[in-house]
Design an enzyme around this catalytic site. Structure first.
Site, PDB file in Angstrom:
ATOM      1  N   TYR A 156       1.036  -1.035   0.095  1.00  0.00           N
ATOM      2  CA  TYR A 156       0.105  -0.068  -0.040  1.00  0.00           C
ATOM      3  C   TYR A 156       0.797   1.243  -0.105  1.00  0.00           C
ATOM      4  CZ  TYR A 156      -3.455   3.378   1.593  1.00  0.00           C
ATOM      5  OH  TYR A 156      -4.237   4.496   1.820  1.00  0.00           O
ATOM      6  N   LYS A 160       1.229   4.136  -2.598  1.00  0.00           N
ATOM      7  CA  LYS A 160       0.928   5.472  -2.400  1.00  0.00           C
ATOM      8  C   LYS A 160       2.036   6.412  -2.924  1.00  0.00           C
ATOM      9  CE  LYS A 160      -3.279   5.403  -1.439  1.00  0.00           C
ATOM     10  NZ  LYS A 160      -4.173   5.837  -2.564  1.00  0.00           N
TER      11      LYS A 160
HETATM   12  P1  NAD Z   1     -12.960   3.963   1.267  1.00  0.00           P
HETATM   13  O1  NAD Z   1     -12.722   2.491   1.077  1.00  0.00           O
HETATM   14  O2  NAD Z   1     -14.130   4.442   2.155  1.00  0.00           O
HETATM   15  O3  NAD Z   1     -13.084   4.488  -0.168  1.00  0.00           O
HETATM   16  C1  NAD Z   1     -12.504   4.306  -1.229  1.00  0.00           C
HETATM   17  C2  NAD Z   1     -13.398   4.327  -2.488  1.00  0.00           C
HETATM   18  O4  NAD Z   1     -12.845   3.969  -3.731  1.00  0.00           O
HETATM   19  C3  NAD Z   1     -14.296   3.338  -2.381  1.00  0.00           C
HETATM   20  O5  NAD Z   1     -15.788   4.311  -2.645  1.00  0.00           O
HETATM   21  C4  NAD Z   1     -14.471   2.435  -3.397  1.00  0.00           C
HETATM   22  O6  NAD Z   1     -15.542   1.827  -3.997  1.00  0.00           O
HETATM   23  C5  NAD Z   1     -13.480   3.107  -4.229  1.00  0.00           C
HETATM   24  N1  NAD Z   1     -12.963   2.112  -5.242  1.00  0.00           N
HETATM   25  C6  NAD Z   1     -12.081   1.150  -4.711  1.00  0.00           C
HETATM   26  N2  NAD Z   1     -11.696   0.410  -5.832  1.00  0.00           N
HETATM   27  C7  NAD Z   1     -12.074   1.014  -7.019  1.00  0.00           C
HETATM   28  C8  NAD Z   1     -11.938   0.777  -8.455  1.00  0.00           C
HETATM   29  N3  NAD Z   1     -11.418  -0.170  -8.929  1.00  0.00           N
HETATM   30  N4  NAD Z   1     -12.528   1.698  -9.152  1.00  0.00           N
HETATM   31  C9  NAD Z   1     -13.423   2.645  -8.648  1.00  0.00           C
HETATM   32  N5  NAD Z   1     -13.523   3.043  -7.559  1.00  0.00           N
HETATM   33  C10 NAD Z   1     -12.902   2.177  -6.685  1.00  0.00           C
HETATM   34  O7  NAD Z   1     -11.480   4.642   1.640  1.00  0.00           O
HETATM   35  P2  NAD Z   1     -11.276   6.357   1.792  1.00  0.00           P
HETATM   36  O8  NAD Z   1     -10.738   6.332   3.493  1.00  0.00           O
HETATM   37  O9  NAD Z   1     -12.324   7.130   1.736  1.00  0.00           O
HETATM   38  O10 NAD Z   1     -10.051   6.375   1.022  1.00  0.00           O
HETATM   39  C11 NAD Z   1     -10.100   7.344  -0.007  1.00  0.00           C
HETATM   40  C12 NAD Z   1      -8.743   7.418  -0.501  1.00  0.00           C
HETATM   41  O11 NAD Z   1      -7.928   8.252   0.448  1.00  0.00           O
HETATM   42  C13 NAD Z   1      -7.905   6.064  -1.036  1.00  0.00           C
HETATM   43  O12 NAD Z   1      -7.229   6.278  -2.125  1.00  0.00           O
HETATM   44  C14 NAD Z   1      -7.267   5.839   0.210  1.00  0.00           C
HETATM   45  O13 NAD Z   1      -5.918   5.072  -0.053  1.00  0.00           O
HETATM   46  C15 NAD Z   1      -6.816   7.357   0.690  1.00  0.00           C
HETATM   47  N6  NAD Z   1      -6.331   7.491   1.919  1.00  0.00           N
HETATM   48  C16 NAD Z   1      -7.241   7.095   3.134  1.00  0.00           C
HETATM   49  C17 NAD Z   1      -6.869   7.557   4.456  1.00  0.00           C
HETATM   50  C18 NAD Z   1      -7.638   7.218   5.592  1.00  0.00           C
HETATM   51  O14 NAD Z   1      -7.117   7.383   6.541  1.00  0.00           O
HETATM   52  N7  NAD Z   1      -8.844   7.012   5.379  1.00  0.00           N
HETATM   53  C19 NAD Z   1      -5.366   7.993   4.485  1.00  0.00           C
HETATM   54  C20 NAD Z   1      -4.513   8.188   3.491  1.00  0.00           C
HETATM   55  C21 NAD Z   1      -4.931   7.987   2.256  1.00  0.00           C
END
Ligand code: NAD
Length: 248
Positions: A156, A160
């Site tokens: 992961y 990123k």
């Molecule tokens: P989440 O799992 O709630 O949302 C991720 C979204 O991406 C979901 O709607 C999912 O359906 C969609 N998705 C996954 N695979 C997909 C695909 N192949 N095609 C289209 N859509 C797809 O997670 P989140 O926490 O809202 O994360 C959003 C972004 O932020 C991600 O890239 C995650 O890596 C990043 N992020 C999150 C955090 C955190 O603490 N939550 C921290 C750093 C980065």
């Protein structure tokens, strides 16, 4: 400030979590938002309906970012329907955690197909319209662990980190066309992705955050709304860390 009236924005993975908050924030600033989903059509429609109920404009588009042909076809469809794409928030992402010795090849490939290839092909597809308009904003959703690393998150974190190199390269490539490309690197944000962590783990994590709290999705959405705006027009190739001081 930061108005986005007349702009068309695509947010991948926009049906929940950070993506949903980005859709809502961009729409609040006046953009017409296309909410992408892969499985959550009902949730995506609810996001779009919520935006419309508040007087904003939104549409939905279902496609898997890991499927290059589907991305190209969907972006073509968005350009046909709305005339252009001005803003891409490449937010869709998955996390598959585990210690290196237990990392499966399939999981490694799935992570990169979604988190890296998905973001890059989305940018490629949208960039044609942005170059034609001589205006564009690409925002990649990275993570604090892409810069810090984390035990159990080799794949992961690598995916990123890859987004930083991609964004900086595309930023250089498209600068002359007035298309900016930046990265938002969230810290620990309360969403479904992080909901599986135990309360104890969350408490430990919160101790590492100088601002003393985990982040909210609005914290990330506000950063995206800024980077998407005209006011951020002199910002490109940058990483905006929204992490409560967890990594500086
Ligand atoms: P989440 O799992 O709630 O949302 C991720 C979204 O991406 C979901 O709607 C999912 O359906 C969609 N998705 C996954 N695979 C997909 C695909 N192949 N095609 C289209 N859509 C797809 O997670 P989140 O926490 O809202 O994360 C959003 C972004 O932020 C991600 O890239 C995650 O890596 C990043 N992020 C999150 C955090 C955190 O603490 N939550 C921290 C750093 C980065």
């Amino acid at each position: 400030m930061f108005r986005l009236d007349g702009k068309i924005a695509l947010v991948t993975g926009g049906s929940r979590g950070i993506g949903r908050a980005c859709c809502e924030a961009l729409a609040e600033q006046g953009a017409t938002v296309v909410v992408n989903y892969v499985k959550g059509e009902t949730a995506a429609r609810e996001v779009a309906e919520g935006i419309a109920a508040r007087g904003g404009k939104a549409d939905v588009s279902g496609f898997d970012v890991a499927d290059t042909k589907a991305v190209d076809a969907a972006v073509d469809g968005i350009v046909k329907a709305h005339g252009k794409v001005d803003i891409l928030v490449a937010n869709a992402g998955i996390s598959i955690d585990g210690l290196l010795l237990r990392l499966k090849d399939d999981d490694l490939e799935r992570l990169f197909a979604t988190n890296v290839r998905g973001a890059i092909v989305s940018a490629r597809a949208c960039s044609k319209s942005m170059m034609r308009s001589r205006w564009g904003r690409v925002i990649f959703m990275s993570s604090v662990v892409g810069e810090m690393g984390n035990v159990g998150q080799t794949a992961y974190a690598a995916s990123k980190a890859a987004l930083l190199g991609a964004a900086k390269s595309i930023a250089r490539e498209y600068a002359s066309r007035n298309v900016t490309v930046n990265v938002v690197a969230p810290g620990f944000i309360d969403t479904d992705m992080t909901s599986t962590m135990s309360a104890e783990m969350k408490e430990q994590l919160a101790k590492l955050i100088p601002l003393g709290r985990t982040g909210a999705v609005r914290d990330i959405a506000a950063a995206c709304a800024y980077l998407a705006s005209d006011e951020a027009g002199y910002v490109t190739g940058q990483v905006l860390r929204v992490n409560g001081g967890m990594y500086v």
